[in-house]
Design a protein around this motif. Sequence first.
Motif, PDB file in Angstrom:
ATOM      1  N   ARG A 184       0.829  -1.206   0.000  1.00 45.58           N
ATOM      2  CA  ARG A 184       0.000   0.000   0.000  1.00 45.58           C
ATOM      3  C   ARG A 184       0.861   1.253   0.000  1.00 45.58           C
ATOM      4  O   ARG A 184       0.629   2.196  -0.783  1.00 45.58           O
ATOM      5  CB  ARG A 184      -0.925   0.010   1.223  1.00 45.58           C
ATOM      6  CG  ARG A 184      -1.884   1.207   1.256  1.00 45.58           C
ATOM      7  CD  ARG A 184      -2.254   1.586   2.661  1.00 45.58           C
ATOM      8  NE  ARG A 184      -1.123   2.005   3.460  1.00 45.58           N
ATOM      9  CZ  ARG A 184      -0.520   3.190   3.347  1.00 45.58           C
ATOM     10  NH1 ARG A 184      -0.934   4.073   2.437  1.00 45.58           N
ATOM     11  NH2 ARG A 184       0.508   3.511   4.133  1.00 45.58           N
ATOM     12  N   ALA A 185       1.884   1.277   0.871  1.00 47.69           N
ATOM     13  CA  ALA A 185       2.739   2.459   0.973  1.00 47.69           C
ATOM     14  C   ALA A 185       3.564   2.656  -0.296  1.00 47.69           C
ATOM     15  O   ALA A 185       3.710   3.786  -0.790  1.00 47.69           O
ATOM     16  CB  ALA A 185       3.655   2.341   2.192  1.00 47.69           C
ATOM     17  N   LEU A 186       4.096   1.584  -0.839  1.00 44.66           N
ATOM     18  CA  LEU A 186       4.897   1.684  -2.063  1.00 44.66           C
ATOM     19  C   LEU A 186       4.032   2.114  -3.243  1.00 44.66           C
ATOM     20  O   LEU A 186       4.455   2.924  -4.076  1.00 44.66           O
ATOM     21  CB  LEU A 186       5.568   0.345  -2.364  1.00 44.66           C
ATOM     22  CG  LEU A 186       6.709  -0.033  -1.404  1.00 44.66           C
ATOM     23  CD1 LEU A 186       7.025  -1.517  -1.507  1.00 44.66           C
ATOM     24  CD2 LEU A 186       7.949   0.804  -1.692  1.00 44.66           C
ATOM     25  N   ARG A 187       2.828   1.587  -3.308  1.00 43.79           N
ATOM     26  CA  ARG A 187       1.908   1.966  -4.395  1.00 43.79           C
ATOM     27  C   ARG A 187       1.579   3.449  -4.326  1.00 43.79           C
ATOM     28  O   ARG A 187       1.459   4.128  -5.362  1.00 43.79           O
ATOM     29  CB  ARG A 187       0.619   1.130  -4.310  1.00 43.79           C
ATOM     30  CG  ARG A 187      -0.389   1.398  -5.433  1.00 43.79           C
ATOM     31  CD  ARG A 187       0.174   0.890  -6.734  1.00 43.79           C
ATOM     32  NE  ARG A 187      -0.700   1.131  -7.861  1.00 43.79           N
ATOM     33  CZ  ARG A 187      -0.746   2.263  -8.551  1.00 43.79           C
ATOM     34  NH1 ARG A 187       0.021   3.285  -8.178  1.00 43.79           N
ATOM     35  NH2 ARG A 187      -1.534   2.398  -9.587  1.00 43.79           N
ATOM     36  N   PRO A 191       4.886   6.678  -7.384  1.00 44.30           N
ATOM     37  CA  PRO A 191       4.644   7.618  -8.477  1.00 44.30           C
ATOM     38  C   PRO A 191       4.986   9.067  -8.140  1.00 44.30           C
ATOM     39  O   PRO A 191       4.976   9.930  -9.020  1.00 44.30           O
ATOM     40  CB  PRO A 191       3.125   7.475  -8.737  1.00 44.30           C
ATOM     41  CG  PRO A 191       2.744   6.162  -8.130  1.00 44.30           C
ATOM     42  CD  PRO A 191       3.640   6.031  -6.935  1.00 44.30           C
ATOM     43  N   ARG A 192       5.302   9.366  -6.882  1.00 47.74           N
ATOM     44  CA  ARG A 192       5.544  10.736  -6.456  1.00 47.74           C
ATOM     45  C   ARG A 192       7.045  11.008  -6.368  1.00 47.74           C
ATOM     46  O   ARG A 192       7.851  10.117  -6.150  1.00 47.74           O
ATOM     47  CB  ARG A 192       4.882  10.991  -5.103  1.00 47.74           C
ATOM     48  CG  ARG A 192       3.374  10.801  -5.125  1.00 47.74           C
ATOM     49  CD  ARG A 192       2.758  11.028  -3.763  1.00 47.74           C
ATOM     50  NE  ARG A 192       3.063  12.355  -3.229  1.00 47.74           N
ATOM     51  CZ  ARG A 192       2.534  12.818  -2.094  1.00 47.74           C
ATOM     52  NH1 ARG A 192       1.699  12.084  -1.382  1.00 47.74           N
ATOM     53  NH2 ARG A 192       2.855  14.024  -1.667  1.00 47.74           N
ATOM     54  N   HIS A 193       7.404  12.289  -6.498  1.00 48.84           N
ATOM     55  CA  HIS A 193       8.818  12.679  -6.488  1.00 48.84           C
ATOM     56  C   HIS A 193       9.126  13.686  -5.381  1.00 48.84           C
ATOM     57  O   HIS A 193      10.219  14.232  -5.337  1.00 48.84           O
ATOM     58  CB  HIS A 193       9.200  13.274  -7.846  1.00 48.84           C
ATOM     59  CG  HIS A 193       8.871  12.377  -8.998  1.00 48.84           C
ATOM     60  ND1 HIS A 193       9.636  11.291  -9.329  1.00 48.84           N
ATOM     61  CD2 HIS A 193       7.842  12.408  -9.878  1.00 48.84           C
ATOM     62  CE1 HIS A 193       9.109  10.680 -10.385  1.00 48.84           C
ATOM     63  NE2 HIS A 193       8.016  11.333 -10.726  1.00 48.84           N
ATOM     64  N   GLN A 200       6.807   7.816   2.140  1.00 48.85           N
ATOM     65  CA  GLN A 200       5.930   6.656   2.004  1.00 48.85           C
ATOM     66  C   GLN A 200       6.672   5.477   1.383  1.00 48.85           C
ATOM     67  O   GLN A 200       6.530   4.329   1.812  1.00 48.85           O
ATOM     68  CB  GLN A 200       4.708   7.010   1.162  1.00 48.85           C
ATOM     69  CG  GLN A 200       3.649   7.796   1.891  1.00 48.85           C
ATOM     70  CD  GLN A 200       2.997   6.966   2.999  1.00 48.85           C
ATOM     71  OE1 GLN A 200       2.439   5.907   2.756  1.00 48.85           O
ATOM     72  NE2 GLN A 200       3.079   7.459   4.220  1.00 48.85           N
ATOM     73  N   THR A 201       7.477   5.766   0.357  1.00 48.59           N
ATOM     74  CA  THR A 201       8.219   4.701  -0.309  1.00 48.59           C
ATOM     75  C   THR A 201       9.250   4.084   0.633  1.00 48.59           C
ATOM     76  O   THR A 201       9.406   2.853   0.679  1.00 48.59           O
ATOM     77  CB  THR A 201       8.914   5.241  -1.570  1.00 48.59           C
ATOM     78  OG1 THR A 201       7.936   5.844  -2.424  1.00 48.59           O
ATOM     79  CG2 THR A 201       9.597   4.129  -2.332  1.00 48.59           C
ATOM     80  N   LEU A 202       9.931   4.920   1.398  1.00 50.88           N
ATOM     81  CA  LEU A 202      10.932   4.409   2.336  1.00 50.88           C
ATOM     82  C   LEU A 202      10.278   3.598   3.451  1.00 50.88           C
ATOM     83  O   LEU A 202      10.791   2.539   3.849  1.00 50.88           O
ATOM     84  CB  LEU A 202      11.723   5.583   2.920  1.00 50.88           C
ATOM     85  CG  LEU A 202      13.098   5.294   3.519  1.00 50.88           C
ATOM     86  CD1 LEU A 202      14.005   4.599   2.509  1.00 50.88           C
ATOM     87  CD2 LEU A 202      13.738   6.590   4.004  1.00 50.88           C
TER      88      LEU A 202
END
Length: 326
Positions: A184-187, A191-193, A200-202
């Motif tokens: 969920r967090a990776l999704r 897409p964000r920078h 969220q990705t980390l």
Amino acid sequence: MNFTHETLPQRVVFASGQAFTRLPEEVARFGERPLVISTRADGVLPGAAYFREVAMHVPVEVANRAREAAEKHDVLVSVGGGSTTGLAKAVALTTGLPIVAVPTTFAGSEATNVWGLTENGRKTTGSDDRVLPRTVLYDAALTLPLPDDMAVASGLNALAHCVDSMWAPRADPINQTLALEGIRALRAGLPRHDLEGREQTLYGAHLAAVAFASAGSGLHHKICHVLGGMFNLPHAQTHAVVLPHVTALNISGVPPHIADVLIGLRGLREEVGAPRALRDFGFRDIDIPAAVDAILPVVPAGNPVPVTAGTLTALLHHAWAGEEPT
């Protein structure tokens, strides 16, 4: 329910924008003579010694040189991606030195007790609690300079940890739950920078690694370890290319609630511009038979669907050519 779950002991610090102000106090918990393993310039940790020779898949000869450099030190500090963390682990494996890890990608190695070394074209992996970093210092700001293609590949590598945790040899309800939240967090973040997206990705990458450390290596990682070790393919990009093909293969053998989540990832590759073909990274179609021969003996017995030489040949051909998963 009938399962055994093991949680690895580790201190985890999330501190966006504060990594190098917090680092001295974290290092001081374990020693006074740090060796920093990093390709970054001086100044990451004032007064520390540095070892800067880092290579993909941790060649044994590099690991040996790093071990020699660490002889007069009492704590290791890794600042970088998965190759840097992996090299620190190789040193810790034989010296027992504690590691403080500062990840700058989404590799996830910092949250596992898994080590890997490559010698004569063959990558050997194992697990040992000595290589688990004692502290991980996460700073999402350090991931902002990542080029978009590297950030995507690294994030999809983290996603592979989540997906493999669904059917790995020690998969259980706890690590499956961690993996689902990681997805969920990776999704949401990939897409964000911006900083919030990278946080969220980390966060998702950490959950992915914790789940993977508990569940073990499934079919996806067995394939990618062979490809990386035998053909020196880049780690994150290889995972990004292979992942949808393994997912497509196994999806018919997983429970519906997991299948629904995996189906929901289908559009992510196009959304983030993921790498698609192994041939873009030096893998050749004539290499497929040798890869199949090396992968078959290490296929986990509990994979959700049967895996044969024909299955692997078709999977690797699709991944080599960049075709849609079937």
